[in-house]
Design a protein around this motif. Sequence first.
Motif, short mmCIF file in Angstrom:
data_model
loop_
_atom_site.label_atom_id
_atom_site.label_comp_id
_atom_site.label_asym_id
_atom_site.label_seq_id
_atom_site.Cartn_x
_atom_site.Cartn_y
_atom_site.Cartn_z
N GLY A 1 1.08 -1.21 -0.30
CA GLY A 1 0.22 -0.07 0.02
C GLY A 1 0.56 1.25 0.16
N HIS A 2 1.82 0.98 0.65
CA HIS A 2 3.14 2.85 0.29
C HIS A 2 3.31 2.74 -0.50
N ILE A 3 4.05 1.76 -1.30
CA ILE A 3 3.83 1.92 -2.74
C ILE A 3 3.45 2.38 -3.41
N LEU A 4 2.23 2.15 -3.31
CA LEU A 4 0.57 2.33 -4.28
C LEU A 4 1.13 3.58 -4.05
N TYR A 5 0.64 4.10 -2.22
CA TYR A 5 0.75 5.37 -2.37
C TYR A 5 1.56 6.68 -2.87
N VAL A 6 2.36 6.08 -3.31
CA VAL A 6 3.82 6.79 -4.16
C VAL A 6 3.47 6.70 -5.20
N LEU A 7 2.65 5.52 -5.75
CA LEU A 7 1.94 5.45 -7.27
C LEU A 7 1.35 7.02 -7.48
N TRP A 8 0.12 6.71 -6.69
CA TRP A 8 -1.07 7.41 -6.97
C TRP A 8 -0.65 8.87 -6.73
N GLN A 9 0.32 9.07 -6.01
CA GLN A 9 0.33 10.93 -6.20
C GLN A 9 1.75 11.09 -7.87
N LYS A 10 2.21 10.07 -8.13
CA LYS A 10 2.77 10.09 -9.64
C LYS A 10 3.42 8.89 -9.39
N ASP A 11 2.77 8.34 -11.50
CA ASP A 11 2.87 7.14 -12.03
C ASP A 11 3.82 7.33 -12.59
N GLU A 12 3.95 6.25 -13.25
CA GLU A 12 5.18 5.51 -14.15
C GLU A 12 6.77 6.62 -13.54
N VAL A 13 7.36 6.23 -12.54
CA VAL A 13 8.31 6.40 -11.30
C VAL A 13 9.38 5.18 -11.20
N PRO A 14 10.37 5.68 -12.46
CA PRO A 14 11.63 4.39 -12.51
C PRO A 14 11.40 3.79 -10.72
N ILE A 15 12.27 3.31 -11.01
CA ILE A 15 11.99 1.92 -9.87
C ILE A 15 12.80 2.26 -8.38
N VAL A 16 14.02 3.46 -9.11
CA VAL A 16 15.20 4.44 -8.17
C VAL A 16 14.70 5.05 -7.49
N GLU A 17 13.40 6.10 -7.99
CA GLU A 17 13.16 6.68 -7.71
C GLU A 17 11.73 6.48 -6.80
N LEU A 18 11.48 5.23 -6.69
CA LEU A 18 10.40 4.54 -6.64
C LEU A 18 11.21 4.18 -5.06
N SER A 19 11.69 3.48 -4.65
CA SER A 19 13.06 2.98 -3.36
C SER A 19 13.22 4.06 -2.31
N GLN A 20 13.33 5.57 -3.78
CA GLN A 20 13.84 6.56 -2.62
C GLN A 20 12.57 7.17 -1.55
N LYS A 21 11.72 6.79 -2.67
CA LYS A 21 10.62 7.47 -2.15
C LYS A 21 10.07 6.06 -1.01
N THR A 22 10.44 5.41 -1.05
CA THR A 22 9.21 4.70 -0.27
C THR A 22 10.37 4.42 1.07
N GLY A 23 11.47 4.55 0.77
CA GLY A 23 12.79 4.46 1.58
C GLY A 23 12.80 2.44 2.12
N LEU A 24 12.39 1.46 0.37
CA LEU A 24 12.72 0.57 0.74
C LEU A 24 13.94 0.61 -0.19
N ALA A 25 14.90 -0.70 0.22
CA ALA A 25 16.14 -1.15 -0.03
C ALA A 25 15.12 -1.45 -1.79
N LYS A 26 16.11 -1.60 -2.97
CA LYS A 26 16.20 -1.77 -4.24
C LYS A 26 15.56 -3.38 -4.57
N ASN A 27 16.56 -3.79 -3.66
CA ASN A 27 16.00 -5.39 -4.00
C ASN A 27 15.56 -5.16 -3.24
N THR A 28 14.69 -5.35 -1.95
CA THR A 28 13.05 -5.53 -1.35
C THR A 28 11.98 -5.12 -2.29
#
Length: 160
Positions: free
Chosen positions: A37-64
């Motif tokens: 849901g946290h990932i979806l929340y970030v995407l609901w704010q801005k769709d079409e996000v690169p994985i690196v940016e999504l990692s930064q915005k969610t605080g999740l490690a890239k492999n996770t």
Amino acid sequence: METRTGFLISQIKQVQARVFQRLLLDLGIEEFNGPQGHILYVLWQKDEVPIVELSQKTGLAKNTLTAMLGRMAEAGLIERKDSPSDKRQSLIVLTKKAKKLQGKYDEVSQKMNEIFYQGFSENEAQKMDSYLDRILENLEQSERLIKSGTNQNTKNRKDD
């Protein structure tokens, strides 16, 4: 200054995750869990996000994040598409199914806010938000310093 802040934040995070998951299930949301849901929340704010940016915005490690995105793709919540500007980069895109779930997620988030601030006056809630903003700013500043190699603690250790 010695406080229990770190311990309390850890406890709050754990209990919050369990309550959030229960609220999702109570609303019949089985398509995703709290962390997704946290990932979806970030995407609901801005769709079409690169994985690196999504990692930064969610605080999740890239492999996770990559593993979670795989499960979300299997559930039909996200898709990957090539970036038009860089073919080596994938963009994470919400599906129609995920977009339809935003209202329910917002409902759960509103309920969580009510739980968080139950018994707080409006002034107390605003102060708490202000304090949390300051803590986040302090942590982000420290993170930037660590990444740039200018952390004072790191310098002191190097000088020893």
